[in-house]
Design a protein around this motif. Structure first.
Motif, short mmCIF file in Angstrom:
data_model
loop_
_atom_site.label_atom_id
_atom_site.label_comp_id
_atom_site.label_asym_id
_atom_site.label_seq_id
_atom_site.Cartn_x
_atom_site.Cartn_y
_atom_site.Cartn_z
N LEU A 22 41.51 26.56 83.36
CA LEU A 22 40.80 27.25 82.25
C LEU A 22 39.32 26.99 82.39
O LEU A 22 38.91 25.88 82.76
CB LEU A 22 41.30 26.71 80.90
CG LEU A 22 42.78 26.95 80.59
CD1 LEU A 22 43.20 26.15 79.36
CD2 LEU A 22 43.04 28.43 80.36
N GLU A 23 38.52 27.99 82.07
CA GLU A 23 37.06 27.81 82.16
C GLU A 23 36.53 27.19 80.87
O GLU A 23 37.23 27.11 79.85
CB GLU A 23 36.38 29.16 82.42
CG GLU A 23 36.59 30.18 81.32
CD GLU A 23 35.46 31.19 81.23
OE1 GLU A 23 34.30 30.76 81.07
OE2 GLU A 23 35.75 32.40 81.28
N SER A 24 35.27 26.76 80.90
CA SER A 24 34.69 26.15 79.70
C SER A 24 33.49 26.90 79.14
O SER A 24 33.06 26.58 78.03
CB SER A 24 34.33 24.68 79.99
OG SER A 24 33.72 24.56 81.25
N VAL A 139 24.10 41.43 88.68
CA VAL A 139 25.49 41.43 89.15
C VAL A 139 26.01 40.00 89.08
O VAL A 139 25.41 39.09 89.66
CB VAL A 139 25.61 41.97 90.60
CG1 VAL A 139 27.04 41.93 91.08
CG2 VAL A 139 25.05 43.39 90.69
N SER A 140 27.10 39.79 88.39
CA SER A 140 27.63 38.45 88.19
C SER A 140 28.12 37.82 89.49
O SER A 140 28.76 38.49 90.32
CB SER A 140 28.79 38.49 87.20
OG SER A 140 29.37 37.20 87.09
N ALA A 141 27.87 36.53 89.64
CA ALA A 141 28.39 35.77 90.78
C ALA A 141 29.93 35.67 90.71
O ALA A 141 30.56 35.28 91.69
CB ALA A 141 27.78 34.37 90.80
N ASP A 142 30.51 36.02 89.56
CA ASP A 142 31.98 36.04 89.47
C ASP A 142 32.56 36.94 90.56
O ASP A 142 33.60 36.65 91.14
CB ASP A 142 32.45 36.57 88.11
CG ASP A 142 32.15 35.63 86.95
OD1 ASP A 142 31.66 34.51 87.19
OD2 ASP A 142 32.41 36.02 85.80
N LEU A 143 31.89 38.07 90.82
CA LEU A 143 32.42 39.04 91.80
C LEU A 143 32.37 38.46 93.21
O LEU A 143 33.34 38.58 93.97
CB LEU A 143 31.64 40.35 91.72
CG LEU A 143 31.73 41.09 90.38
CD1 LEU A 143 30.94 42.39 90.44
CD2 LEU A 143 33.18 41.37 90.01
N ALA A 158 36.99 43.63 81.94
CA ALA A 158 35.60 43.23 81.71
C ALA A 158 35.07 44.01 80.53
O ALA A 158 35.55 45.10 80.21
CB ALA A 158 34.77 43.48 82.96
N LYS A 159 34.05 43.44 79.90
CA LYS A 159 33.49 44.07 78.69
C LYS A 159 32.75 45.35 79.03
O LYS A 159 32.21 45.50 80.11
CB LYS A 159 32.52 43.11 78.01
CG LYS A 159 33.21 42.15 77.08
CD LYS A 159 32.23 41.31 76.31
CE LYS A 159 31.24 40.66 77.22
NZ LYS A 159 31.82 39.76 78.22
N SER A 160 32.68 46.24 78.01
CA SER A 160 32.03 47.53 78.25
C SER A 160 30.51 47.43 78.23
O SER A 160 29.83 48.43 78.36
CB SER A 160 32.53 48.56 77.25
OG SER A 160 32.35 48.08 75.94
N1 PSU Z 1 32.92 37.51 79.47
C1 PSU Z 1 33.37 37.25 78.23
N2 PSU Z 1 33.24 36.01 77.73
C2 PSU Z 1 32.66 35.01 78.45
C3 PSU Z 1 32.18 35.29 79.76
C4 PSU Z 1 32.34 36.56 80.23
O1 PSU Z 1 33.88 38.14 77.59
O2 PSU Z 1 32.55 33.88 77.93
C5 PSU Z 1 31.57 34.20 80.57
C6 PSU Z 1 32.51 33.78 81.69
O3 PSU Z 1 32.40 32.40 81.89
C7 PSU Z 1 31.98 34.54 82.89
C8 PSU Z 1 30.48 34.49 82.62
O4 PSU Z 1 32.29 33.96 84.12
O5 PSU Z 1 30.38 34.69 81.21
C9 PSU Z 1 29.73 35.55 83.38
O6 PSU Z 1 28.38 35.33 83.21
P1 PSU Z 1 27.32 36.15 84.11
O7 PSU Z 1 27.51 37.58 83.72
O8 PSU Z 1 26.00 35.59 83.72
O9 PSU Z 1 27.69 35.87 85.53
#
Ligand code: PSU
Ligand code: MN
Length: 303
Positions: A22-24, A139-143, A158-160
């Motif tokens: 789980l993330e924090s 662009v998120s580093a998640d990708l 992902a959110k709109s």
């Molecule tokens: N989307 C959500 N809630 C969140 C996040 C994303 O609906 O809390 C958090 C997650 O931890 C995600 C991060 O990995 O934001 C992405 O941030 P950024 O776009 O700055 O990479």
């Protein structure tokens, strides 16, 4: 990288039992206190109720920690100086002995190092809308992390606030396996569907674990995005969300919010503008993801 495990997580990993990461950031930057404690505890409870062990990941006093005990969780939830740490921020948090919250990217990275194969979150970061008057290139580093870390991330899309077609294109370019769970559409976080198609669907946990298991057997570096829509009974309509997001986005631009602060800002603004409704939806979808992730982790262990 040195990782400190909770006794429960260490034991489960040694025994080869199902563990869900789980993330924090969702705790420190996604929800206000004390709602965030409720979310974190309910996430852990739902994972346990499905027979898996939750492993919340965070940086505590510079130590990469996998599995938080109550006191650690409360510290993270209450502190107002928690760093939001993507992968590139980890060295700074570790060296500075900081308290840091991990994003989807850094949680995946640490989970993989710990030998955890399944991770539950709310939504992933993606490609931000770059239209005129928008927030500019982001662009998120998640990708990127999804492209190079073989962990199955269960999320409600992902959110709109993001450019969802572009986000799906990047996931395709990066060879990330994208599977809809009981849906052929990419979910839009607060809403059940974005209207966009996903390339594959699994209708049962067995089907899902066959696909995810086959991916692990291929030993490709890429990750997996398991798209699990918000339960319909708790969902918001696309129109309702679009209206809120447009307002929140305008506020963010007007306030000059940039970079890593964008997502937390927008989440907070949505919560305020909807009088708490979006947080309720966020809680529901996160718990739903926790349940599916625990079931997937259990099915993978049984293979
Ligand atoms: N989307 C959500 N809630 C969140 C996040 C994303 O609906 O809390 C958090 C997650 O931890 C995600 C991060 O990995 O934001 C992405 O941030 P950024 O776009 O700055 O990479
Ligand atoms: Mn960014």
């Amino acid at each position: 990288m040195q990782i400190e495990y909770s006794p429960e997580v260490e034991q489960a990993l040694n025994d080869g039992r199902p563990v869900v990461a789980l993330e924090s950031t969702i705790i420190s930057h996604g929800f206000p206190y004390p709602k965030n404690v409720e979310l974190a505890k309910e996430m852990e409870a739902i994972i346990r109720s499905e027979g898996a062990v939750p492993a919340t990941i965070a940086i505590l006093n510079g130590m990469v920690t996998c599995g938080l005990v109550e006191e650690q969780l409360l510290h993270l939830a209450k502190s107002e100086t928690v760093m939001k740490c993507s992968v590139r921020d980890l060295p700074v948090a570790i060296a500075g002995k900081c308290t840091g919250a991990t994003t989807v990217a850094s949680t995946s990275y640490i989970a993989h190092k710990a030998g955890i194969r399944v991770f539950a979150t709310g939504g992933i970061g993606g490609v931000h809308k770059a239209e005129e008057g928008g927030r500019g290139f982001d662009v998120s580093a998640d990708l990127l992390e999804l492209s190079r870390t073989a962990v199955a991330v269960v999320a409600a899309g992902a959110k709109s606030i993001l450019d969802l077609p572009a986000t799906l294109e990047v996931l395709e370019s990066y060879s990330v396996l994208v599977v809809g769970f009981k849906t052929d559409k990419f979910p839009a976080f607060h809403s059940v569907s974005s209207g966009l198609n996903v390339p594959a669907t699994a209708n049962t946990i067995e089907e899902l674990s066959e696909i995810v298991g086959a991916h692990f057997q291929m030993e490709v570096p890429a990750g997996m995005l398991i798209c699990n829509p918000v339960p319909a009974k708790d969902a918001m309509s696309n129109e309702e969300v679009d209206e809120l997001v447009a307002k929140a986005s305008k506020e963010a631009v007007a306030s000059g919010i940039k970079g890593a602060a964008i997502t937390p800002y927008i989440l907070g603004a949505l919560n305020r503008l909807s009088e708490g409704r979006t947080s309720e939806v966020n809680l529901s979808l996160a718990l739903n993801n926790g349940r599916v992730a625990a079931q997937l982790a259990t099915a993978l262990c049984a293979r």
